[in-house]
Design a protein around this motif. Structure first.
Motif, short mmCIF file in Angstrom:
data_model
loop_
_atom_site.label_atom_id
_atom_site.label_comp_id
_atom_site.label_asym_id
_atom_site.label_seq_id
_atom_site.Cartn_x
_atom_site.Cartn_y
_atom_site.Cartn_z
N LEU A 134 0.84 -1.20 0.00
CA LEU A 134 0.00 0.00 0.00
C LEU A 134 0.88 1.25 0.00
N PRO A 135 0.66 2.17 -0.94
CA PRO A 135 1.44 3.42 -0.93
C PRO A 135 1.31 4.14 0.41
N PRO A 136 2.40 4.66 0.94
CA PRO A 136 2.38 5.23 2.30
C PRO A 136 1.44 6.42 2.46
N GLY A 137 1.12 7.09 1.37
CA GLY A 137 0.15 8.18 1.46
C GLY A 137 -1.23 7.72 1.89
N GLN A 138 -1.47 6.41 1.86
CA GLN A 138 -2.77 5.89 2.27
C GLN A 138 -2.79 5.36 3.70
N ILE A 139 -1.67 5.44 4.41
CA ILE A 139 -1.65 4.96 5.79
C ILE A 139 -2.66 5.73 6.64
N LEU A 140 -2.56 7.05 6.64
CA LEU A 140 -3.44 7.85 7.49
C LEU A 140 -4.90 7.74 7.08
N PRO A 141 -5.25 7.82 5.79
CA PRO A 141 -6.66 7.62 5.42
C PRO A 141 -7.20 6.24 5.82
N THR A 142 -6.36 5.22 5.77
CA THR A 142 -6.81 3.89 6.18
C THR A 142 -7.15 3.88 7.66
N TRP A 143 -6.30 4.51 8.48
CA TRP A 143 -6.61 4.62 9.90
C TRP A 143 -7.86 5.47 10.11
N GLU A 144 -7.98 6.57 9.40
CA GLU A 144 -9.13 7.46 9.59
C GLU A 144 -10.45 6.75 9.35
N GLU A 145 -10.51 5.89 8.33
CA GLU A 145 -11.78 5.22 8.05
C GLU A 145 -12.03 4.04 8.99
N ASN A 146 -10.97 3.49 9.57
CA ASN A 146 -11.14 2.41 10.55
C ASN A 146 -11.41 2.94 11.96
N ARG A 147 -11.02 4.16 12.21
CA ARG A 147 -11.14 4.74 13.55
C ARG A 147 -12.56 4.70 14.10
N PRO A 148 -13.59 5.21 13.39
CA PRO A 148 -14.93 5.18 13.99
C PRO A 148 -15.44 3.76 14.24
N ALA A 149 -15.04 2.82 13.40
CA ALA A 149 -15.48 1.43 13.59
C ALA A 149 -14.84 0.82 14.82
N VAL A 150 -13.54 1.06 15.00
CA VAL A 150 -12.87 0.48 16.15
C VAL A 150 -13.31 1.18 17.44
N PHE A 151 -13.58 2.46 17.36
CA PHE A 151 -14.08 3.17 18.55
C PHE A 151 -15.47 2.66 18.93
N ARG A 152 -16.29 2.38 17.95
CA ARG A 152 -17.62 1.83 18.25
C ARG A 152 -17.48 0.44 18.87
N PHE A 153 -16.55 -0.36 18.37
CA PHE A 153 -16.27 -1.69 18.92
C PHE A 153 -15.87 -1.58 20.39
N ILE A 154 -14.98 -0.64 20.68
CA ILE A 154 -14.55 -0.43 22.07
C ILE A 154 -15.73 0.01 22.93
#
Length: 379
Positions: A350-370
């Motif tokens: 995965l190109p490194p420019g997509q690291i932060l967007p990948t975290w950003e879109e996973n963040r609300p899902a993982v926070f809801r899980f928690i």
């Protein structure tokens, strides 16, 4: 020569699923309803053609690597050493709520680390997030690391403060440090750990080495051939990496587990070893509902679609992490396959420019899980 190829069926007499049951030693990258994307040698692809499948050679693997696996890109991802240093910094910055634990050692002696985050009150619910069972899946290190970083750095803010008072979050971003380091220094698409096998080949697939239904399949996606990418190992929990996770889960008894992988943007839940759903209707409905909610939350950030499905709908596996955590302990368990969706977008690289967007879109899902599983009020 190693090639990336697209395989399709000429008709109903040649179902694509049969390709995943033939012992060819191929490396399965993508499983779509109408095609497969595989990495294989010319001889392996020729055998598929002789079996009657339509095989389209898409790209030489070396060309794919030259396009995506650049030195500049690698610098934006963690090594085992840099990850340890940053996890240690997080623990030292907030010793009141963060503790770095060595949960085991790899084949080559590297520490397998988990950051425990929470007030440590005793008897509280705990969640486990893991990454990098598979060496080449570098984004699967970064997402759990960024989760740990945000929880520690915002530990005094709502709603995180409430979660860390009512429970604990454990984050182990790199379960397979030896394989990951080998993928950085020698072979970018290396998948397994670095066990030397009896036949002279290297590596066991950690995500086929867990004890629940271990070894019941002998197919390309759960292989008993040591040189194959999905080699299950000589016995269940033969590897120090899976032993470390086994011992941690057995001790802490988590209320929920997410393990990160890449790629193809999926949200997977048990079973992987069988087409049948889990028999407990309440558990099944809980995991399906959580996966569907994750999908909605993820898509709402950058528009990327993560598809929720039972693991075996991707392909059958035996001895994987979430079958074991659910099958042995009844823990709601998910495998999240991160960006990208296709190999043309980089695949495992995965190109490194997509690291932060990948975290950003996973963040609300993982926070809801928690939020759901730690049962903390949201301020």
């Amino acid at each position: 020569m190693s090639l990336i190829a697209k395989v399709t069926s000429p008709g109903p007499q040649k179902p694509l699923g049969d390709v995943l049951r033939v012992p060819l030693g191929i490396d399965v990258w993508e499983v779509k309803p109408d095609h497969l994307i595989l990495r294989g040698t010319e001889a392996q692809l020729e055998r598929l053609s002789r079996m009657g499948y339509l095989v389209e050679q898409l790209e030489d693997v070396e060309r794919h690597l030259s396009a995506f696996a650049t030195a500049a890109a690698a610098e934006q991802y963690h090594s085992a050493a840099s990850l340890e240093a940053e996890l240690r910094q997080l623990a030292e910055a907030r010793p009141d709520i963060a503790e770095l634990k060595e949960i085991g050692r790899s084949i080559e002696g590297r520490p397998i680390l988990a950051l425990r985050i929470g007030d440590r009150r005793g008897g509280v619910p705990k969640l486990l997030f893991m990454g990098c069972h598979h060496a080449r899946e570098w984004i699967a290190v970064e997402v759990p690391f960024l989760l740990a970083k945000e929880l520690v750095e915002r530990a005094d803010e709502a709603p995180i403060a409430g979660w860390l008072t009512s429970g604990e979050v454990w984050v182990a971003p790199m379960v397979n440090p030896d394989g990951h380091e080998y993928s950085r220094t020698a072979q970018r698409l290396w998948r397994k750990n670095r066990r030397r096998n009896d036949d002279g080949s290297f590596g066991v697939d950690p995500n086929r080495n867990y004890g629940y239904m271990w070894g019941i399949l002998d197919i390309p996606t759960s292989s008993h051939v040591p040189s194959d990418e999905t080699y299950v190992g000589p016995r269940a929990f033969s590897e120090p990496e899976t032993q470390a996770v086994r011992d941690l889960v057995g001790c802490e008894r988590f209320a929920g587990v997410i393990t990160y992988h890449s790629y193809t943007q999926l949200i997977l839940y048990p079973w992987g070893y069988a087409e049948k759903p889990v028999p407990d209707v309440q558990h099944r409905e809980q995991m399906v509902g959580m996966a569907e909610e994750m999908q909605t939350l993820m898509q709402g950030v950058h528009g990327k679609v993560y598809v929720p499905q039972q693991s075996s709908q991707l392909y059958p596996t035996a001895g994987d992490t979430t079958d074991w955590t659910y099958g042995s302990y009844g823990i709601p368990s998910f495998t999240i396959e991160l960006r990208p969706r296709t190999f043309q977008e980089g695949g495992f690289i995965l190109p490194p420019g997509q690291i932060l967007p990948t975290w950003e879109e996973n963040r609300p899902a993982v926070f809801r899980f928690i939020e759901q599983l730690l049962a903390a009020p949201v301020a």
